[in-house]
Design an enzyme around this catalytic site. Structure first.
Site, PDB file in Angstrom:
ATOM      1  N   ASP A 237      -1.876 -14.288   0.482  1.00  0.00           N
ATOM      2  CA  ASP A 237      -1.092 -13.064   0.670  1.00  0.00           C
ATOM      3  C   ASP A 237      -0.545 -12.960   2.102  1.00  0.00           C
ATOM      4  O   ASP A 237       0.502 -12.359   2.348  1.00  0.00           O
ATOM      5  CB  ASP A 237      -1.943 -11.812   0.398  1.00  0.00           C
ATOM      6  CG  ASP A 237      -2.924 -11.984  -0.745  1.00  0.00           C
ATOM      7  OD1 ASP A 237      -3.343 -13.126  -1.007  1.00  0.00           O
ATOM      8  OD2 ASP A 237      -3.294 -10.976  -1.364  1.00  0.00           O
TER       9      ASP A 237
ATOM     10  N   ASP B  33      -3.255  -7.103   6.777  1.00  0.00           N
ATOM     11  CA  ASP B  33      -2.140  -6.422   6.116  1.00  0.00           C
ATOM     12  C   ASP B  33      -1.468  -5.381   7.005  1.00  0.00           C
ATOM     13  O   ASP B  33      -0.610  -4.619   6.530  1.00  0.00           O
ATOM     14  CB  ASP B  33      -2.602  -5.801   4.798  1.00  0.00           C
ATOM     15  CG  ASP B  33      -2.866  -6.878   3.755  1.00  0.00           C
ATOM     16  OD1 ASP B  33      -2.128  -7.875   3.740  1.00  0.00           O
ATOM     17  OD2 ASP B  33      -3.813  -6.729   2.966  1.00  0.00           O
TER      18      ASP B  33
HETATM   19  N1  GLY Z   1      -4.676  -8.729  -1.903  1.00  0.00           N
HETATM   20  C1  GLY Z   1      -3.399  -8.190  -2.032  1.00  0.00           C
HETATM   21  C2  GLY Z   1      -2.946  -8.065  -3.419  1.00  0.00           C
HETATM   22  O1  GLY Z   1      -3.640  -7.418  -4.200  1.00  0.00           O
HETATM   23  O2  GLY Z   1      -1.936  -8.622  -3.762  1.00  0.00           O
END
Ligand code: GLY
Length: 377
Positions: free
Chosen positions: A159, A103
């Site tokens: 994601d 991320d």
């Molecule tokens: N894992 C990222 C979210 O909670 O969307």
């Protein structure tokens, strides 16, 4: 009808939300100024940080991203100053390193990336490129980007489709195709292993990191293995749309449309997504955040389509935004976030909370309706 013609049919809605944003966001900003953390959620009317990982918490780019959105909308220097303050705070996350994950795309594309792209700030360019190197360093050459740390060596998650945008940006900037090739290899893997025949998506696929054999498909943040966690569906919807925009690879667009049609089929009863489209019928747990992300994807997707298809995706995005505005938004002056009814994960404790990324995507969608074509991604 063109996208502009469709959005102008909803000018009154857009204008009313813009007015509310201009009242709400100075409050959100005032409550954040001077904090030694980056706002994530709200408790007792006050901003709270992410629950773990300190400044490496994965959503920490969304707050400066919201500030850049408001700067675009108003030109007010206070938003820019707060965005820059948060961006500088994130430098300690680089030094921390151990808790960084895939991320880094969210964290730096929306903070330093937005700064560089809007102001040309050279320090911001370097921060964003450093993040792109960290993300490509997580690439397993068998074909996927590793999501998380610890023992999760072969874990990839849907994601990550949104983090690929950092890599597309890095190739565009540097002229070095390596970043784009990593991103496209991961996107191809996601098409093959995550997206199901009906357009739904797994959250997690666990690969053997030495052979890429699929070892497991856990429930992740959704209801169960094989179910359809709504935020995962929205990451796929917007993520494949953006991968198409960055690469013009037709299969990405086809995949985005397939996911979008599935998503719409699951929300068209009242337009605020359930947390998981496969959760028990009697369970009314919602995730407004999935709606905000999907709305952005649907609006962008409609720009890429013609006639009835463009209208179909545009109307679905509008329906979601109208439902969020009337039933999930808290526009009061004593609460700093906008969207409530967000759910971090089905089996976790954080249900019906505010989450900074829900607000980022909600504002992003409203900026699109207002005719702003700047793409943070
Ligand atoms: N894992 C990222 C979210 O909670 O969307």
């Amino acid at each position: 009808m063109t996208f502009d013609e469709m959005r102008l049919q909803h000018e009154a809605f857009t204008e009313s939300v813009l007015q509310k944003l201009k009242k709400k966001m100075p409050i959100a900003l005032k409550k954040a100024q001077g904090l030694d953390f980056i706002p994530y959620t709200v408790r007792d009317g006050a901003w709270q940080p992410g629950p773990v990982d300190g400044l490496c918490w994965w959503t920490n780019g969304f707050w400066p991203g919201e500030m850049w959105e408001m700067y675009r909308l108003t030109g007010e220097e206070a938003y820019r100053a707060e965005a820059e303050r948060a961006e500088a705070m994130l430098d300690s996350a680089f030094r921390e390193f151990d808790h960084l994950h895939h991320d880094v795309g969210f964290m730096w594309l929306l903070s330093s990336g937005a700064n560089f792209r809007m102001t040309g700030n050279d320090v911001s360019r370097k921060r964003t490129l450093l993040a792109a190197h960290l993300l490509s360093g997580r690439f397993n050459p068998l074909g996927f980007i590793r999501a998380w740390n610890g023992d999760n060596v072969g874990w990839a998650i849907i994601d990550c489709m949104m983090n690929l945008n950092l890599l597309y940006w890095a190739s565009d900037l540097t002229g070095d195709p390596r970043f784009r090739k990593v991103a496209m290899t991961h996107a191809n893997t996601a098409m093959q292993y995550f997206i199901r025949e009906n357009g739904s998506s797994n959250h997690i696929v666990v690969f053997d990191p030495d052979t890429m054999e699929v070892k497991d498909i856990p429930a992740g943040q959704g209801y169960a293995s094989g179910s359809s966690w709504s935020r995962g569906q929205s990451w796929a919807l917007y993520g494949f749309t953006l991968s198409y925009l960055h690469t013009k690879k037709q299969e990405y667009l086809d995949t985005a449309k397939k996911v979008a049609r599935y998503f719409i089929s699951q929300v068209q009863d009242d337009w605020i997504p359930r947390c998981d489209f496969c959760q028990p019928k009697e369970d009314d747990l919602r995730d407004a955040c999935a709606g905000a992300i999907a709305a952005c994807g649907l609006l962008e997707l409609s720009k890429l389509c013609q006639d009835g298809e463009a209208r179909f995706f545009f109307d679905a995005g509008m329906n979601i935004l109208q439902a969020l505005n009337s039933r999930s938004a808290d526009w009061s002056a004593d609460y700093p976030a906008i969207l409530t009814h967000c759910t971090a994960s089905y089996h976790g404790n954080d249900h019906n909370i505010a989450m900074n990324y829900a607000d980022f995507f909600f504002i992003e969608a409203i900026l699109k309706l207002n005719g702003d074509t700047f793409l943070f991604w």
